[in-house]
Write a protein that holds these residues in place. Structure first.
Motif, PDB file in Angstrom:
ATOM      1  N   PHE A   1       0.887  -1.168   0.292  1.00 16.04           N
ATOM      2  CA  PHE A   1      -0.371  -0.074   0.389  1.00 16.04           C
ATOM      3  C   PHE A   1       1.152   1.011  -0.341  1.00 16.04           C
ATOM      4  CE2 PHE A   1      -2.882   3.201   2.074  1.00 16.04           C
ATOM      5  CZ  PHE A   1      -3.960   2.646   0.777  1.00 16.04           C
ATOM      6  N   ARG A   2       1.786   1.598   0.933  1.00 15.99           N
ATOM      7  CA  ARG A   2       2.639   2.423   0.868  1.00 15.99           C
ATOM      8  C   ARG A   2       3.713   2.418  -0.454  1.00 15.99           C
ATOM      9  NH1 ARG A   2       6.582   2.292   5.463  1.00 15.99           N
ATOM     10  NH2 ARG A   2       7.346   0.754   4.452  1.00 15.99           N
TER      11      ARG A   2
ATOM     12  N   ASN B   1       0.820   5.087   4.971  1.00 13.00           N
ATOM     13  CA  ASN B   1       0.027   3.891   5.246  1.00 13.00           C
ATOM     14  C   ASN B   1      -0.555   4.607   6.379  1.00 13.00           C
ATOM     15  OD1 ASN B   1       0.082   2.045   7.293  1.00 13.00           O
ATOM     16  ND2 ASN B   1       2.105   0.714   7.397  1.00 13.00           N
TER      17      ASN B   1
ATOM     18  N   SER C   1      -1.839   3.160   8.778  1.00 11.43           N
ATOM     19  CA  SER C   1      -2.265   2.007   9.935  1.00 11.43           C
ATOM     20  C   SER C   1      -2.129   2.929  10.971  1.00 11.43           C
ATOM     21  CB  SER C   1      -1.157   1.012   9.840  1.00 11.43           C
ATOM     22  OG  SER C   1      -1.384   0.278   8.910  1.00 11.43           O
TER      23      SER C   1
ATOM     24  N   PRO D   1       1.546   1.466  12.708  1.00 15.34           N
ATOM     25  CA  PRO D   1       2.955   1.119  11.508  1.00 15.34           C
ATOM     26  C   PRO D   1       3.587   0.116  12.141  1.00 15.34           C
ATOM     27  CG  PRO D   1       2.873   3.483  12.172  1.00 15.34           C
ATOM     28  CD  PRO D   1       1.741   2.931  13.177  1.00 15.34           C
TER      29      PRO D   1
ATOM     30  N   ASP E   1       6.622  -1.646   9.404  1.00 16.11           N
ATOM     31  CA  ASP E   1       7.136  -2.748   7.570  1.00 16.11           C
ATOM     32  C   ASP E   1       6.267  -3.835   7.443  1.00 16.11           C
ATOM     33  OD1 ASP E   1       8.431  -0.680   7.212  1.00 16.11           O
ATOM     34  OD2 ASP E   1      11.046  -1.018   7.451  1.00 16.11           O
TER      35      ASP E   1
ATOM     36  N   VAL F   1      -1.118  -3.953   6.831  1.00 19.87           N
ATOM     37  CA  VAL F   1      -1.751  -2.239   6.242  1.00 19.87           C
ATOM     38  C   VAL F   1      -3.623  -2.377   6.715  1.00 19.87           C
ATOM     39  CG1 VAL F   1      -2.896   0.044   5.430  1.00 19.87           C
ATOM     40  CG2 VAL F   1      -0.180  -0.905   4.510  1.00 19.87           C
TER      41      VAL F   1
ATOM     42  N   VAL G   1      -7.374   1.936   6.667  1.00 18.90           N
ATOM     43  CA  VAL G   1      -7.756   2.193   5.074  1.00 18.90           C
ATOM     44  C   VAL G   1      -9.096   2.496   5.339  1.00 18.90           C
ATOM     45  CG1 VAL G   1      -7.470   2.383   3.286  1.00 18.90           C
ATOM     46  CG2 VAL G   1      -5.856   1.219   4.736  1.00 18.90           C
TER      47      VAL G   1
ATOM     48  N   GLU H   1      -9.328   5.621   0.443  1.00 18.30           N
ATOM     49  CA  GLU H   1      -8.335   5.459   0.255  1.00 18.30           C
ATOM     50  C   GLU H   1      -7.734   4.770  -0.407  1.00 18.30           C
ATOM     51  OE1 GLU H   1      -6.242   7.188   4.522  1.00 18.30           O
ATOM     52  OE2 GLU H   1      -7.489   5.320   4.526  1.00 18.30           O
TER      53      GLU H   1
END
Length: 96
Positions: A1-2, A8, A10, A13, A15, A19, A22, A26
């Motif tokens: 998404f990012r 992001n 979230s 957030p 890695d 996600v 939303v 979006e």
């Protein structure tokens, strides 16, 4: 998404985290951006597009052809073996 949207949204957030949080706008913008990017790269035809699945499509994919109430069978008591329900524990890393 990012990687597609540059954001992001979230609440937690990370890695390795999915996600979440939303909103529909979006998600639709994500589909439009991804469609444009893939068409520009020649990986998607002019008559193809990314979109959200309909509810019946989502159910069919989740059940993978099974004719049971849940993907794991009909027994609701077994749900904790296949899903997390403690939202206070936060999102779990992808692929766990």
């Amino acid at each position: 998404f990012r990687a597609v949207t540059g954001i992001n949204p979230s609440l937690v957030p990370g890695d390795a985290l999915p996600v979440h949080s939303v909103v529909m706008g979006e998600m639709l913008a994500f589909c439009d951006l991804l469609t444009a990017r893939e068409r520009a790269a020649g990986r998607l035809g002019a008559d193809e597009e990314y979109r959200l699945p309909t509810e019946p499509e989502w159910e069919r994919a989740a059940l993978a052809g099974r004719r049971t109430r849940f993907a794991h069978g009909d027994d609701a008591e077994r749900l904790p073996h296949y899903a997390w329900f403690d939202v206070l524990g936060g999102p779990r890393p992808v692929a766990t």
